[in-house]
Design a protein around this motif. Structure first.
Motif, short mmCIF file in Angstrom:
data_model
loop_
_atom_site.label_atom_id
_atom_site.label_comp_id
_atom_site.label_asym_id
_atom_site.label_seq_id
_atom_site.Cartn_x
_atom_site.Cartn_y
_atom_site.Cartn_z
N ASN A 268 32.48 16.85 46.15
CA ASN A 268 33.51 17.72 45.56
C ASN A 268 32.89 18.91 44.85
OD1 ASN A 268 32.35 16.48 43.48
ND2 ASN A 268 34.23 15.78 42.47
N HIS A 269 31.81 19.40 45.42
CA HIS A 269 31.09 20.47 44.73
C HIS A 269 31.47 21.87 45.18
CE1 HIS A 269 28.45 17.95 42.28
NE2 HIS A 269 28.66 17.06 43.25
N ALA A 270 32.37 21.98 46.15
CA ALA A 270 32.79 23.33 46.56
C ALA A 270 33.55 23.96 45.40
CB ALA A 270 33.67 23.25 47.80
N ILE A 271 33.28 25.23 45.14
CA ILE A 271 34.01 25.89 44.04
C ILE A 271 35.05 26.86 44.59
CG2 ILE A 271 32.24 25.59 42.26
CD1 ILE A 271 31.24 28.41 42.85
N GLY A 272 35.27 26.80 45.88
CA GLY A 272 36.28 27.66 46.48
C GLY A 272 36.06 27.74 47.98
N LYS A 273 36.70 28.74 48.59
CA LYS A 273 36.69 28.80 50.05
C LYS A 273 36.64 30.25 50.51
CE LYS A 273 39.25 26.66 53.70
NZ LYS A 273 40.41 26.89 54.40
N ALA A 274 35.83 30.50 51.55
CA ALA A 274 35.82 31.85 52.14
C ALA A 274 37.16 32.08 52.83
CB ALA A 274 34.68 31.97 53.12
N LEU A 275 37.69 33.30 52.77
CA LEU A 275 38.99 33.56 53.39
C LEU A 275 38.91 33.66 54.90
CD1 LEU A 275 40.83 36.01 50.96
CD2 LEU A 275 40.66 33.54 50.89
N SER A 276 37.70 33.94 55.41
CA SER A 276 37.53 33.91 56.87
C SER A 276 36.11 33.46 57.18
CB SER A 276 37.78 35.30 57.48
OG SER A 276 36.85 36.22 56.96
N SER A 277 35.92 32.82 58.35
CA SER A 277 34.57 32.31 58.63
C SER A 277 33.64 33.46 59.03
CB SER A 277 34.63 31.25 59.73
OG SER A 277 35.27 31.80 60.84
N LYS A 278 34.22 34.49 59.65
CA LYS A 278 33.40 35.64 60.07
C LYS A 278 33.77 36.84 59.21
CE LYS A 278 31.92 34.64 64.56
NZ LYS A 278 32.55 34.12 65.74
N PRO A 279 32.84 37.79 59.06
CA PRO A 279 33.20 38.98 58.29
C PRO A 279 34.24 39.82 59.02
CG PRO A 279 31.03 39.25 59.32
CD PRO A 279 31.45 37.83 59.56
N VAL A 280 35.06 40.50 58.24
CA VAL A 280 36.08 41.38 58.82
C VAL A 280 35.43 42.74 59.07
CG1 VAL A 280 38.29 42.52 58.34
CG2 VAL A 280 37.89 40.15 57.58
N THR A 281 35.66 43.31 60.26
CA THR A 281 35.07 44.61 60.58
C THR A 281 36.17 45.60 60.95
OG1 THR A 281 34.75 43.85 62.83
CG2 THR A 281 32.85 43.64 61.38
N ALA A 296 30.43 48.49 58.36
CA ALA A 296 31.03 47.79 57.21
C ALA A 296 31.44 46.35 57.57
CB ALA A 296 32.25 48.56 56.73
N LYS A 297 31.08 45.42 56.69
CA LYS A 297 31.48 44.01 56.87
C LYS A 297 32.10 43.53 55.58
CE LYS A 297 28.23 42.39 60.29
NZ LYS A 297 26.94 41.79 60.50
N LEU A 298 33.33 43.07 55.68
CA LEU A 298 34.04 42.58 54.49
C LEU A 298 34.06 41.06 54.50
CD1 LEU A 298 36.17 42.88 52.10
CD2 LEU A 298 37.91 42.89 53.90
N ARG A 299 33.61 40.47 53.40
CA ARG A 299 33.73 39.02 53.23
C ARG A 299 34.51 38.76 51.95
NH1 ARG A 299 30.17 36.06 56.59
NH2 ARG A 299 28.53 37.38 57.48
N SER A 300 35.48 37.84 52.04
CA SER A 300 36.30 37.53 50.86
C SER A 300 36.22 36.04 50.57
CB SER A 300 37.76 37.90 51.11
OG SER A 300 37.86 39.27 51.41
N PHE A 301 36.31 35.72 49.29
CA PHE A 301 36.18 34.32 48.84
C PHE A 301 37.21 34.08 47.74
CE2 PHE A 301 34.41 30.82 46.43
CZ PHE A 301 33.82 30.01 47.39
N ARG A 302 37.88 32.93 47.83
CA ARG A 302 38.82 32.58 46.75
C ARG A 302 38.25 31.39 45.97
NH1 ARG A 302 44.16 33.31 45.89
NH2 ARG A 302 44.61 33.95 48.01
N PHE A 303 38.07 31.59 44.66
CA PHE A 303 37.61 30.49 43.82
C PHE A 303 38.76 29.53 43.57
CE2 PHE A 303 34.42 33.72 42.63
CZ PHE A 303 33.27 32.97 42.80
#
Ligand SMILES: C[S@@+](CC[C@H](N)C(=O)[O-])C[C@H]1O[C@@H](n2cnc3c(N)ncnc32)[C@H](O)[C@@H]1O
Length: 307
Positions: A268-281, A296-303
């Motif tokens: 249970n150590h995950a502190i959140g989740k990436a919004l997509s597995s691959k970067p958005v281009t 440009a590569k966008l990566r998003s993460f939700r805590f």
């Protein structure tokens, strides 16, 4: 208002914050407030904090953000220094669009361009280290290190040697002279200008760009609890690797030794989740109107939200 910089992946950035509640949006790389002004216009329940180390960018953005007076506060400094000190609560959205702006690149006197008559490359024109010192005062070993580590220049030894040989005759005073040296070592004909990777390396060193990203990621890791969304835009693999690896660490549930026979950590150590597995281009449409969006590569993460 005429803007000197077209924000990249604008729709995608706005969409990444679509569930943002009532709280603060921090733009760590305010620039010309392209992303910030659109965020403020679209999400009327947010307040805004803009950070930039460049006085020119801050002055332009202050003016541009006038219509949002009362909802926006700007800070001068680097995001690794300023972000951990912010007292505003709750911070629910964080954006960083790394690197330099089009205006910084295009303004000859800033020394970022291959044809500049100066050798500067400071994002903050008041900071102490400029490209001049790096090029003329760093040891050959140190130049080799930065050309290799920050530019991934294949002939990094030869290039550092050529710089040291040239400066022994007379100090290298302009970006133009420096790009001539790169041309003498790196054959033209590839997809990019022979000096591109060397300039990238020097710029990263002058502005501590990778250290800044690490600092921001450390601050986010140390302090998160409200379901914040973080959206980070990278422009080359060194930046993207830092973000990708950190998001991977943050989303890993099991921290047991990979050799362990069975999991004992509780998974249970995950502190959140990436919004997509691959970067958005960028889409084809954006690529047509904004060359900068190519890399440009966008990566998003939700805590996770603490309960
Ligand atoms: C790519 S531009 C951002 C453009 C902005 N998103 C817009 O739409 O106008 C990057 C900006 O971030 C600033 N910057 C880069 N690294 C920074 C750092 N570590 N701390 C503060 N500002 C930084 C640069 O000075 C530049 O103005």
């Amino acid at each position: 208002m005429q803007t000197p910089h077209i924000p990249v992946l604008l729709n995608e950035v706005l969409a990444s914050f679509k569930d943002i509640g009532e709280g603060y949006f921090v733009d760590c790389t305010l620039g010309y407030a392209g992303h910030s002004s659109e965020m403020l216009a679209k999400y009327e329940n947010i307040k805004h904090i803009g950070i930039d180390r460049d006085d020119e960018a801050l002055a332009f953005s202050k003016n541009r953000l006038n219509p949002f007076e009362g909802r926006s506060t700007l800070y001068k400094g680097t995001f690794a220094n300023i972000f951990p000190t912010l007292k505003e609560e709750p911070i629910l959205a964080v954006l960083a669009d790394f690197g330099v702006s089009s205006l910084q690149l295009d303004k000859m006197e800033r020394g970022f361009s291959f044809n500049s008559e100066t050798l500067d490359m400071r994002m903050d024109a008041t900071s102490l280290l400029s490209a001049y010192e790096v090029v003329n005062e760093y040891s050959q070993d140190k130049l080799e290190y930065i050309f290799d580590a920050y530019g991934e220049v294949r002939s990094y030894r030869k290039l550092a040697g050529a710089v040291v040989e040239a400066r022994a005759k007379a100090p290298i005073k302009s970006a133009k002279e420096l790009s001539e040296i790169a041309k003498s070592v790196i054959p033209a004909g590839g997809k990019i200008h022979p000096a591109t990777l060397m300039f990238q390396a020097i710029r990263i060193e002058v502005n501590n760009e990778l250290g800044e990203i690490e600092g921001l990621l450390d601050a986010l890791e140390a302090n998160h609890s409200k379901g914040e969304v973080v959206s980070l835009i990278s422009f080359h693999s060194l930046e993207d690797r830092l973000v990708k690896n950190r998001f991977k660490k943050w989303s890993t549930a099991c921290i047991c030794d990979p050799q362990a026979m069975r999991c004992t950590c509780g998974k249970n150590h995950a502190i959140g989740k990436a919004l997509s597995s691959k970067p958005v281009t960028a889409t084809k449409e954006e690529l047509k109107i904004n060359l900068r969006s190519r890399s440009a590569k966008l990566r998003s993460f939700r805590f996770k939200k603490d309960v």
